[in-house]
Design an enzyme around this catalytic site. Sequence first.
Site, PDB file in Angstrom:
ATOM      1  CE  LYS A  43      87.174 134.032   6.487  1.00 17.82           C
ATOM      2  NZ  LYS A  43      86.262 133.257   7.305  1.00 17.82           N
TER       3      LYS A  43
ATOM      4  CG  PHE B 145      84.394 127.977  10.939  1.00 18.53           C
ATOM      5  CD1 PHE B 145      85.315 127.195  11.621  1.00 18.53           C
ATOM      6  CD2 PHE B 145      84.761 129.281  10.610  1.00 18.53           C
ATOM      7  CE1 PHE B 145      86.574 127.687  11.961  1.00 18.53           C
ATOM      8  CE2 PHE B 145      86.023 129.782  10.947  1.00 18.53           C
ATOM      9  CZ  PHE B 145      86.927 128.976  11.618  1.00 18.53           C
TER      10      PHE B 145
ATOM     11  CG  ASP C  91      79.511 134.298  11.063  1.00 19.11           C
ATOM     12  OD1 ASP C  91      79.975 135.068  10.183  1.00 19.11           O
ATOM     13  OD2 ASP C  91      80.222 133.555  11.763  1.00 19.11           O
TER      14      ASP C  91
END
Length: 403
Positions: free
Chosen positions: A259, A145, A230
Amino acid sequence: MVDDMLRTPDAIREAERWTAHNYHPLPVVVAAANGAWVTDIDGRRYLDCLAGYSALNFGHRHPALISAAHAQLDRLTLTSRAFVHDQFADFCRELALLAGKELVLPMNTGAEAVETAIKVARKWGYQVKGVPAGQATIVVADGNFHGRTTTIVSFSTDAQARDDFGPYTPGFRIVAYGDLAALAEAIDETTVAVLLEPIQGEQGVVVPPAGYLPGVRRLCTERDVLFVADEIQSGLGRTGETFACDHEGVRPDMYVLGKALGGGIVPVSAVAADRAVLGVLRPGEHGSTFGGNPLACAVGTQVVRLLATGEYQRRSAELGAGLHESLRALIGQGLVAVRGRGLWAGIDIDPALMTGRQACERLAARGVLAKDTHGSTIRLAPPLVIEADELSYAVDQLAAVLN
Ligand SMILES: *Cc1c(COP(=O)(O)O)cnc(C)c1O
């Protein structure tokens, strides 16, 4: 009280009426929050065990972050990158030092930072590695993802994320996550990068086999390929280290961050890499109106300073050890598997008992917020400011739901 009870369903119906149904939220309407706790519009309190998919690593409204945001709101909020502003250098320098890299490029959302990494890797491939024009390939993992843009969903293996959003961007090769031989096979002279999550968050907090990340590092070095990690969800303290790669002593060529970098206040993302990589970008080739804005930088700098103390990484490691121990004790009592590191756990519920969604609804009714990922899997990612007794409360509620 009777009146109060009517507010949540009404608010949910109204929200559903006016928006595209791209999410299926739990039936909780949050109105306020502090630390690890949120309060809904009916005054019910919940322990937040999702933490905004790790965007709230420092809890809701951390005082140092809120005060930095307030102070910045009173001085300067936006310039665009057409001018330099006085918060920019501090943020970039402190984040670069935290990541152990020479340069940083700030963006806003995680997906934008991933897109930035892809563009930089391709340009590096053509200009430095010497890949023939238009031929660059990037190797990614099954179950990944990395965000929701058309290019990123082009290399998703999740039908829900991908179907009917084509035509898809070419130039990606998908291999099994955790399989070094498959990775070695997929890399050739056109390969510019391997893009991976060091732990796959959305997939259910999937930790690769020991030795995988060092193996990826070795392959990338040998084959002159960039290792792009990531760490948007796994990084910034979540796993008990600053970066999930740290657990295996691995240094990727590029970190992709997001985030928690915005402290749960503003969207802030970035890539961090050395000059040999990020230096390929020249003025006009890439940018963002809001990327690296003064408010984002003011908050982001404080986030980096919180991480530089090491306190949050330590809390995650210590409390996480207890969390995993108590979750493992539930295996055979409704849980079939527990994965993760630090205050981050993917738990598989016995599918014969209930779905992950049903478990999360029952947890919410008991004052604990968590979110299912796929099928019967739930992700637990409480804010790193959570206390040991609060964590036990969450596990007790889970045990009760499984009973
Ligand atoms: C959340 C996430 C993204 C996308 O971030 P957005 O801010 O939602 O665009 C990318 N990669 C990983 C690993 C993520 O967890």
